[in-house]
Design an enzyme around this catalytic site. Structure first.
Site, PDB file in Angstrom:
ATOM      1  N   ARG A  65      -9.696  16.355   5.637  1.00  0.00           N
ATOM      2  CA  ARG A  65     -10.583  16.667   4.499  1.00  0.00           C
ATOM      3  C   ARG A  65     -11.944  17.136   4.992  1.00  0.00           C
ATOM      4  NH1 ARG A  65      -9.801  11.002   1.624  1.00  0.00           N
ATOM      5  NH2 ARG A  65      -8.205  10.606   3.183  1.00  0.00           N
ATOM      6  N   GLY A  81      -9.658   2.984  12.488  1.00  0.00           N
ATOM      7  CA  GLY A  81      -9.055   3.515  13.721  1.00  0.00           C
ATOM      8  C   GLY A  81     -10.030   4.172  14.687  1.00  0.00           C
ATOM      9  N   HIS A 135     -16.777   3.242   8.120  1.00  0.00           N
ATOM     10  CA  HIS A 135     -15.309   3.130   8.115  1.00  0.00           C
ATOM     11  C   HIS A 135     -14.775   4.495   8.537  1.00  0.00           C
ATOM     12  CE1 HIS A 135     -11.327   1.825   6.380  1.00  0.00           C
ATOM     13  NE2 HIS A 135     -11.178   3.131   6.494  1.00  0.00           N
ATOM     14  N   ARG A 188      -2.812  -1.898  -3.355  1.00  0.00           N
ATOM     15  CA  ARG A 188      -4.010  -1.103  -3.150  1.00  0.00           C
ATOM     16  C   ARG A 188      -3.943   0.074  -4.114  1.00  0.00           C
ATOM     17  NH1 ARG A 188      -6.015   1.886   2.311  1.00  0.00           N
ATOM     18  NH2 ARG A 188      -7.961   2.634   1.444  1.00  0.00           N
ATOM     19  N   ASN A 231       0.886  -1.166   0.000  1.00  0.00           N
ATOM     20  CA  ASN A 231       0.000   0.000   0.000  1.00  0.00           C
ATOM     21  C   ASN A 231       0.923   1.215   0.000  1.00  0.00           C
ATOM     22  OD1 ASN A 231      -1.828   2.022   0.472  1.00  0.00           O
ATOM     23  ND2 ASN A 231      -2.752   1.087   2.284  1.00  0.00           N
ATOM     24  N   GLU A 282      -7.937  -4.563   5.013  1.00  0.00           N
ATOM     25  CA  GLU A 282      -7.847  -4.293   3.567  1.00  0.00           C
ATOM     26  C   GLU A 282      -6.725  -5.117   2.930  1.00  0.00           C
ATOM     27  OE1 GLU A 282      -7.853  -0.436   5.149  1.00  0.00           O
ATOM     28  OE2 GLU A 282      -9.080   0.363   3.523  1.00  0.00           O
ATOM     29  N   HIS A 310     -12.900   3.289  -0.167  1.00  0.00           N
ATOM     30  CA  HIS A 310     -12.793   2.329   0.951  1.00  0.00           C
ATOM     31  C   HIS A 310     -13.432   0.990   0.611  1.00  0.00           C
ATOM     32  CE1 HIS A 310     -12.423   5.985   3.823  1.00  0.00           C
ATOM     33  NE2 HIS A 310     -11.232   5.434   3.656  1.00  0.00           N
TER      34      HIS A 310
HETATM   35  P1  ADP Z   1      -6.070   5.557   8.108  1.00  0.00           P
HETATM   36  O1  ADP Z   1      -7.277   6.110   7.415  1.00  0.00           O
HETATM   37  O2  ADP Z   1      -4.859   6.434   7.985  1.00  0.00           O
HETATM   38  O3  ADP Z   1      -5.814   4.079   7.866  1.00  0.00           O
HETATM   39  P2  ADP Z   1      -6.821   4.653  10.742  1.00  0.00           P
HETATM   40  O4  ADP Z   1      -7.964   3.811  10.329  1.00  0.00           O
HETATM   41  O5  ADP Z   1      -5.598   3.977  11.275  1.00  0.00           O
HETATM   42  O6  ADP Z   1      -6.419   5.703   9.651  1.00  0.00           O
HETATM   43  O7  ADP Z   1      -7.347   5.665  11.871  1.00  0.00           O
HETATM   44  C1  ADP Z   1      -6.470   6.538  12.508  1.00  0.00           C
HETATM   45  C2  ADP Z   1      -7.245   7.417  13.474  1.00  0.00           C
HETATM   46  O8  ADP Z   1      -7.939   6.598  14.423  1.00  0.00           O
HETATM   47  C3  ADP Z   1      -6.350   8.295  14.340  1.00  0.00           C
HETATM   48  O9  ADP Z   1      -6.025   9.483  13.678  1.00  0.00           O
HETATM   49  C4  ADP Z   1      -7.234   8.547  15.524  1.00  0.00           C
HETATM   50  O10 ADP Z   1      -8.053   9.678  15.249  1.00  0.00           O
HETATM   51  C5  ADP Z   1      -8.120   7.342  15.622  1.00  0.00           C
HETATM   52  N1  ADP Z   1      -7.801   6.475  16.777  1.00  0.00           N
HETATM   53  C6  ADP Z   1      -6.925   5.454  16.832  1.00  0.00           C
HETATM   54  N2  ADP Z   1      -6.902   4.908  18.068  1.00  0.00           N
HETATM   55  C7  ADP Z   1      -7.787   5.605  18.819  1.00  0.00           C
HETATM   56  C8  ADP Z   1      -8.246   5.536  20.179  1.00  0.00           C
HETATM   57  N3  ADP Z   1      -7.768   4.625  21.048  1.00  0.00           N
HETATM   58  N4  ADP Z   1      -9.179   6.416  20.583  1.00  0.00           N
HETATM   59  C9  ADP Z   1      -9.671   7.343  19.731  1.00  0.00           C
HETATM   60  N5  ADP Z   1      -9.297   7.457  18.436  1.00  0.00           N
HETATM   61  C10 ADP Z   1      -8.370   6.610  17.990  1.00  0.00           C
END
Ligand code: ADP
Length: 408
Positions: free
Chosen positions: A240, A327, A207, A96, A12, A378, A184
């Site tokens: 964004r 996340g 997502h 990806r 990726n 993914e 996504h």
């Molecule tokens: P990407 O779209 O870059 O793959 P992710 O799916 O890894 O991103 O999501 C990252 C985001 O998830 C971080 O910027 C944060 O806002 C959020 N995040 C990750 N862990 C936590 C947590 N324990 N509590 C709250 N938010 C979290």
């Protein structure tokens, strides 16, 4: 091709990073063996890799010029993980790729003609597409003769009905590819596959990560999604803006004299949670901050996600299952609770203790809608596509009948 016991590498590639995961094919399915990333390509390169037991395999830094581009980065990655994969044969590499346009409705082996077509889509996803393609080129050079398989974030959404994908513009624009693609898709496809045996009914998947979108899924197929022509539309994200009145853009460019580049920067990099708060795009930092701007950004985020859950439920005539992933979706319990506040009219009610434990099921006893917290994968989805393609098992293209039928 017999791929049993062989390895599939998934890449990726972003602007300054390459994430990677190596899988072994076990009984026709991918099993993860190691993963990691090279970050800071060209600036402060850092390779980190670990095996599936989280034992660190590589943790190394270089000076910027020593890992100047994706080709050099992939070479360093392979050196770093070589000892761990010494006797495994890599039979396919999955990539990806954010945009497949109207043509690519399923994963495809990249040859020169496919590469040209994907390159022509770079303006549709300027933050991702050029870097995804740089990853393919790097892998082609490092592994000549090994099939490079492009897997698209748009492909899963090609089952949408025309009205879910069109804009209210004269029809020639739709014909020229000015339409809602949705993104996504690999994440949604993975979640849909993981729910397949559970009779999930009308499902909304949220997502929520740095990039955030939601998708309505029925019978395992995408019905509608919040992202549109680009990955800017829909709910607000890390940087964004999400949905915005197009009149605002006209105003900024005509009355306020902003250039196209400045507006692009504003929408992609200076908006969303980071832009609104002026503090961070990371939900953890915003939650920890006492600043009213941080609280306001989170309030807006929750409100817009809640609104879209309602809209996607309406697109399906109801909702039976709500899934949180990525996340924020998997970890941000307070935000999940706030998103679901006020959705009782749809049958969505959370159990506070289950929600605080991050699931896997977080709906209150007796609630009519199942609410789940599920990790997405993914990379695993890409590996599965590569295996199926190499085995000659064609994955069902997700395009449904009538999509091109227009307003008939
Ligand atoms: P990407 O779209 O870059 O793959 P992710 O799916 O890894 O991103 O999501 C990252 C985001 O998830 C971080 O910027 C944060 O806002 C959020 N995040 C990750 N862990 C936590 C947590 N324990 N509590 C709250 N938010 C979290």
């Amino acid at each position: 091709m017999n791929v049993e016991g062989k390895a599939v590498l998934v890449l990726n590639a972003g602007s300054s990073s390459i994430k990677f995961e190596l899988f072994e094919v076990v009984e026709g399915e991918p099993e993860t063996r190691l993963d990691g990333q090279m970050e800071g390509i060209g600036a402060s390169p850092h390779l980190f890799a670990r095996d599936r037991r989280r034992v660190v395999l590589a943790d190394q830094r270089w000076a910027g010029p020593d890992v100047a581009d994706h080709v050099a980065a992939l070479a360093r990655i392979m050196e770093g993980i070589e000892p761990a994969i010494a006797n495994r044969v890599i039979v396919g590499i999955g990539h990806r790729v954010v945009h497949g346009g109207t043509e690519f409705t399923a994963p495809v082996v990249v040859d020169a003609s496919v590469a040209r077509k994907l390159d022509a889509l770079r303006d549709l996803a300027p933050l991702h597409q050029p870097h995804n393609l740089a990853g393919i080129e790097a892998a082609r050079r490092r592994f000549p003769g090994v099939p490079q398989v492009a897997c698209f974030d748009t492909a899963f959404h090609r089952s949408h009905a025309w009205e879910a994908d069109t804009f209210a513009l004269p029809p020639e624009f739709y014909g020229r590819g000015i339409r809602r693609y949705g993104f996504h898709g690999l994440s949604y496809e993975y979640i849909a596959a993981s729910l397949a045996g559970e009779d999930p009914g009308r499902t909304v998947v949220a997502h929520l990560g740095n990039g955030s979108s939601l998708c309505a899924i029925r019978d395992g197929r995408s019905v509608d999604s919040t992202m549109g022509f680009t990955a800017l539309d829909g709910v607000p994200m890390g940087t964004r803006c999400g949905q915005i009145d197009p009149g605002v853009l006209l105003h900024l460019m005509t009355s306020e004299g902003m250039s196209v580049e400045e507006v692009g920067q504003l929408l992609y990099q200076r908006s969303g949670l980071r832009g609104m708060s002026g503090i961070s795009q990371d939900v953890r930092e915003l939650e920890a901050s006492g600043a009213p701007e941080a609280a306001a950004a989170l309030r807006y985020y929750a409100y817009r996600v809640r609104r879209e859950i309602g809209a996607l439920a309406a697109a399906m005539g109801g909702i039976d299952t709500l899934v949180f992933t990525a996340g924020i979706g998997e970890n941000a319990r307070d935000l999940r609770a706030r998103i679901c506040e006020g959705l009782e009219f749809l049958g969505i009610r959370l159990d506070p203790a289950r929600n605080a434990a991050n699931g896997p099921e977080i709906a209150a006893e007796g609630a009519t809608v199942r609410v789940l917290v599920r990790p997405t994968d993914e990379e695993g989805m890409i590996a599965r596509h590569v295996i199926h393609l190499l085995q000659g098992r064609m994955d069902q293209p997700s395009s449904g009948p009538g999509r091109e039928g227009g307003p008939a």
